[in-house]
Structures are given as C-alpha cells and as structure tokens.
Motif scaffolding. Structure first.
Motif, short mmCIF file in Angstrom:
data_model
loop_
_atom_site.label_atom_id
_atom_site.label_comp_id
_atom_site.label_asym_id
_atom_site.label_seq_id
_atom_site.Cartn_x
_atom_site.Cartn_y
_atom_site.Cartn_z
N GLY A 1 -11.29 -0.97 -2.53
CA GLY A 1 -10.75 -1.97 -3.45
C GLY A 1 -9.96 -1.38 -4.61
O GLY A 1 -9.66 -2.07 -5.57
N GLU A 2 -9.61 -0.08 -4.52
CA GLU A 2 -8.85 0.56 -5.59
C GLU A 2 -7.40 0.10 -5.60
O GLU A 2 -6.75 0.08 -6.65
CB GLU A 2 -8.91 2.08 -5.44
CG GLU A 2 -10.28 2.69 -5.66
CD GLU A 2 -10.67 2.71 -7.13
OE1 GLU A 2 -9.75 2.68 -7.97
OE2 GLU A 2 -11.87 2.74 -7.42
N ILE A 3 -6.85 -0.24 -4.43
CA ILE A 3 -5.46 -0.67 -4.32
C ILE A 3 -5.41 -1.95 -3.50
O ILE A 3 -6.33 -2.25 -2.73
CB ILE A 3 -4.58 0.41 -3.67
CG1 ILE A 3 -5.08 0.75 -2.26
CG2 ILE A 3 -4.51 1.66 -4.53
CD1 ILE A 3 -4.19 1.73 -1.50
N THR A 4 -4.33 -2.70 -3.66
CA THR A 4 -4.12 -3.92 -2.89
C THR A 4 -3.47 -3.59 -1.54
O THR A 4 -3.04 -2.45 -1.32
CB THR A 4 -3.22 -4.90 -3.66
OG1 THR A 4 -1.90 -4.31 -3.78
CG2 THR A 4 -3.78 -5.17 -5.05
N ARG A 5 -3.38 -4.57 -0.69
CA ARG A 5 -2.74 -4.35 0.61
C ARG A 5 -1.25 -4.01 0.42
O ARG A 5 -0.69 -3.21 1.18
CB ARG A 5 -2.90 -5.58 1.50
CG ARG A 5 -4.34 -5.81 1.94
CD ARG A 5 -4.43 -6.83 3.06
NE ARG A 5 -5.81 -6.98 3.52
CZ ARG A 5 -6.38 -6.17 4.39
NH1 ARG A 5 -5.68 -5.18 4.91
NH2 ARG A 5 -7.64 -6.37 4.76
N GLY A 6 -0.61 -4.65 -0.57
CA GLY A 6 0.78 -4.34 -0.83
C GLY A 6 0.96 -2.91 -1.31
O GLY A 6 1.88 -2.20 -0.88
N GLU A 7 0.07 -2.45 -2.20
CA GLU A 7 0.13 -1.07 -2.69
C GLU A 7 -0.17 -0.09 -1.55
O GLU A 7 0.41 0.99 -1.48
CB GLU A 7 -0.85 -0.88 -3.84
CG GLU A 7 -0.47 -1.67 -5.09
CD GLU A 7 -1.57 -1.68 -6.14
OE1 GLU A 7 -1.26 -1.99 -7.30
OE2 GLU A 7 -2.73 -1.37 -5.80
N HIS A 8 -1.09 -0.46 -0.66
CA HIS A 8 -1.40 0.37 0.50
C HIS A 8 -0.16 0.57 1.36
O HIS A 8 0.15 1.68 1.80
CB HIS A 8 -2.53 -0.27 1.29
CG HIS A 8 -2.86 0.44 2.57
ND1 HIS A 8 -2.29 0.11 3.78
CD2 HIS A 8 -3.72 1.48 2.82
CE1 HIS A 8 -2.77 0.90 4.72
NE2 HIS A 8 -3.63 1.73 4.17
N ALA A 9 0.59 -0.52 1.60
CA ALA A 9 1.79 -0.42 2.43
C ALA A 9 2.84 0.48 1.76
O ALA A 9 3.52 1.26 2.43
CB ALA A 9 2.37 -1.82 2.68
N VAL A 10 2.97 0.38 0.43
CA VAL A 10 3.93 1.21 -0.30
C VAL A 10 3.57 2.69 -0.18
O VAL A 10 4.44 3.55 0.06
CB VAL A 10 3.99 0.78 -1.78
CG1 VAL A 10 4.79 1.79 -2.60
CG2 VAL A 10 4.63 -0.59 -1.91
N LEU A 11 2.29 3.01 -0.34
CA LEU A 11 1.87 4.40 -0.26
C LEU A 11 2.00 4.96 1.16
O LEU A 11 2.38 6.12 1.35
CB LEU A 11 0.42 4.53 -0.75
CG LEU A 11 0.21 4.38 -2.26
CD1 LEU A 11 -1.27 4.41 -2.60
CD2 LEU A 11 0.94 5.49 -3.01
N VAL A 12 1.69 4.14 2.15
CA VAL A 12 1.84 4.59 3.54
C VAL A 12 3.30 4.89 3.85
O VAL A 12 3.63 5.91 4.48
CB VAL A 12 1.27 3.54 4.51
CG1 VAL A 12 1.65 3.87 5.96
CG2 VAL A 12 -0.24 3.44 4.38
#
Length: 202
Positions: A99-110
């Motif tokens: 829960g440290e990042i959102t799904r949108g932030e996860h996609a950006v980092l990936v």
C-alpha cells in the motif's frame, strides 16, 4: 363520525452503484399510523426515524461518497524515484502490495524500469559511511541520500547503524542512509527473527 386513521411513510434511498445510476437503488421505509384522533407523527418522531434509516443504509452500503475521503493523487516519477529509488520490478510490486504506492504509481515505476539500461543500474558500491553513524540514530542529521547503489549484507547494516529492531531500520531508511532494497532485507531479517523466537505450540 370518527376521523379516518391514515399512514405516514418516510423513505430514504441511495444508488447501489454511484458510478452507474441505472444500476438500481436501495430504499428503506418507515411507516407511522396516525393517532386515534387522526394526528400525524410528530417532527421529533420523523427526525429520529430519518436518522435511523440513514444509519441502516450506511451499514448496508457504506457511507455516501461525500463522506469518503478523497483518494490520494498519484505522485510524479521524479518524486517516486527520490522516495523509493526503485531498481527491481519485484520491489515495485512489493510497494504496491504494502500500500505504499497506488496502481497508477506502480505503472509509472514499471515503465521507468523498462527504459533504464542495465548498465545504469549496476553502479559501483560507494565508500563506507562516515563515522558519524557511531552516534545514536536520533543524533545523526537528516542529509541527502547516501545509500549505496549495491545493497549491503544485513550483518554489515546491523553493525554500521547499530540496528536492533525494524523500527530503528525504518528510522535509518527515513534518513536515506540505506536503500529501499536494504530496508526490505532488514524487514525480512527481523520477520524471520520473530518467527524463530516465537514459542512452539503445546
């Protein structure tokens, strides 16, 4: 001729799915019989019934959208890199699971990791930290991120920063003295330590 006794109805309703108005509504109704003289229920009775119906709806469907805190907006790539310094997809997935990042932030980092060249990730290890780390954690000033590019072994981290608990590891991480990979390794270390110290059943 005696007055006719009637019925007063009080209803509250809410969409089952606010994003889909035609998806149906939930409706709760309270009925009041008029008094012997045909008088309707009092304002106090209606107000108490209305509050009770609203509470019942909240219990069934959850609070209305106006009462739900707004979701945190996604952070930009530069802020995410500065905060987490991601280098592996597995660590980014772990951030999402925790829960440290959102799904949108996860996609950006990936997407960012996919564009980083492997040579850029394999930077040489930095020099050993300054001797100021011999002081208690609270006495070390917050400075720029000095964590090395290559994760160091857990025993070395425990010795250098005098870490004895996961809470102390979090404090060292907050001061950017260890990388996120090193913090996750410490987290696993203390998790395994706790399971070993737990008494066996029976």
């Amino acid at each position: 001729m005696a007055p006719r006794r009637g019925t007063t109805e009080l209803s509250v309703e809410r969409p089952l799915d606010p994003a889909n108005p035609i998806g149906g509504v939930a409706r709760l109704t309270a009925r009041f019989e008029s008094g012997p003289d045909g008088s309707p229920p009092s304002h106090r009775e209606l107000a108490e019934a209305l509050e009770s119906l609203r509470n019942d709806l909240d219990a069934l469907l959850g609070p209305p959208l106006a009462a739900v805190p707004a979701a945190r907006p996604d952070r930009g790539l530069s802020e995410l890199i500065e905060t987490y310094r991601p280098r592996q997809r597995e660590l980014v997935d772990a951030l999402l699971d925790d829960g440290e990042i959102t799904r949108g932030e996860h996609a950006v980092l990936v997407a960012h990791l996919a564009t980083v060249r492997p040579a850029a990730r394999a930077a040489p290890a930095s020099a050993p930290p300054e001797r100021t780390f011999d002081r208690p954690i609270a006495a070390v000033p917050i400075a720029a991120d000095r964590s090395p590019e290559t994760p160091r072994p857990v025993p070395e981290l425990l010795r250098l920063y005098r870490i004895e608990s996961l809470k102390q590891a979090g404090a060292v991480r907050a001061r950017r003295q260890i990388s996120f990979e090193e913090y996750m390794a410490l987290k696993r270390h203390f998790g395994q330590q706790g399971s070993e110290e737990a008494p066996s059943p029976g």
